[in-house]
Write a protein that holds these residues in place. Structure first.
Motif: not given
Length: 362
Positions: A21-27, A32-35
């Protein structure tokens, strides 16, 4: 290069061997922030798959996974994964298998200009690859069906040291169990029983004589194997055993399986399949050649079409109709080790390949 390096370090530091979950949240948050892509998160177990899309037309997917195997104790510090750079390599659990490639694909996805794309460009990072492809299978069941896919599993060092090749086929794995049953009796009265171990040994003889599965993909030989890996039977030194189990490991090839069902010709023997990870073969030689051409443009070595011995999520995608190749930074023997690492230069090579391919494929 720096963006790929920083993102890879970030992803590798986040634990993901029990829950992704945590690494999925980061991805997801990074995309969302960069594209400006359409970013989604599905309900696959252990945290959900992360998907992103932009452009239109036939779809080309850059595919990875963000789960990892359990880390060595030396790879954990203060609740996070230890990550560091040394001699041009990034060290840490998942650096090679395969968060480094995920980072390269994410940055390439970001940098691909949607105005110049002649295809729908897709990014996908799955959960559960290390436990049988549960995330990929969930996504496929939900309708994930790109026309073409580059899976970022390791393809470096097959044709030559440091060369990142293009994998056009890989083996699958079918794990199965042979159960022989008999009738227990006191060992002093063997005529009153039926020895399950003897029956299991007869089944093992059948397995020993089976032909290994083999085929060719684009002229490259793909040869599987069949071998007994475990045997367990009997309850005491003075009892004729009434049950014996044999574990069989088969490395499968596209379109072929060993005739393991022949063991059931032995009296009292049953055979069941416990796991069947599909093999992969690229179904489109033009696509495989285009990826190879791009791979040759970005490196000094001369990459080739090669065959990989390990099962990956590409098998599930190919089985569902996607034309797949594998192209990624990890070298043979790097994954799942206590000193797992990946070359930063090769990560940059993969980024440039993914980005250039996205701009040239139509």
């Amino acid at each position: 290069m720096q963006d790929v390096r920083d993102l890879a370090r970030d992803l590798v530091s986040i634990p993901s061997h029990e829950d992704e979950t945590a690494v999925g949240d980061r991805i997801e948050s990074w995309l969302r922030e960069h594209t400006d892509a359409d970013v989604t998160r599905d309900d696959a177990p252990n945290g959900g798959n992360v998907l992103a899309r932009k452009g239109s037309g036939e779809s080309l997917a850059l595919v990875g996974h963000h789960d990892v195997v359990e880390p060595d104790e030396s790879q954990v510090a203060d609740g996070d994964y230890e990550v560091y750079e040394e001699d041009g390599r990034l060290y840490g659990r998942g650096s090679a298998d395969m968060k480094g490639a995920v980072a390269a694909a994410m940055v390439a996805f970001r940098d691909a200009d949607p105005e110049s794309l002649d295809c729908e460009l897709v990014f996908a990072s799955f959960v559960g690859e290390e436990i049988g492809g549960t995330g990929a299978r969930f996504a496929i069941d939900e309708g994930f069906a790109p026309d073409y896919a580059v899976v970022g599993e390791g393809s470096t060092g097959y044709s030559g040291d440091g060369v990142t090749d293009v994998v056009v086929a890989h083996k699958g794995r079918r794990g199965s169990t042979v159960v022989a049953t008999g009738e227990a009796a006191h060992a002093s009265e063997v005529e009153n029983g039926e020895n399950a171990v003897y029956r299991a040994c007869d089944a093992v003889d059948v397995i020993r004589d089976l032909d290994f599965p083999r085929t060719e993909v684009f002229g490259h030989a793909v040869e599987g194997s069949v071998t007994v890996t475990e045997i367990d039977g009997g309850t005491a030194w003075n009892v004729v055993p009434e049950r014996c189990e044999v574990t069989v490991d088969e490395r499968t090839v596209p379109g072929e399986r060993a005739a393991l069902d022949r063991v059931e010709e032995v009296a009292g023997v049953e055979w069941t399949v416990d796991q069947d990870l599909p093999p992969m073969q690229c179904s489109d030689e033009v696509f495989a050649d285009v990826v190879l051409d791009v791979a040759r443009e970005v490196q000094d070595g001369i990459p080739e079409h090669v065959v990989k011995p390990h099962a990956t999520d590409a098998g599930w995608l190919a089985d569902a109709g996607t034309a797949c190749v594998i192209y990624g930074p990890s070298e043979q023997g790097e994954a799942h080790t206590a000193d797992e690492s990946v070359s930063l230069d090769v990560l940059d090579r993969c980024y440039r390949t993914y980005r250039r391919l996205a701009g040239s494929w139509s």
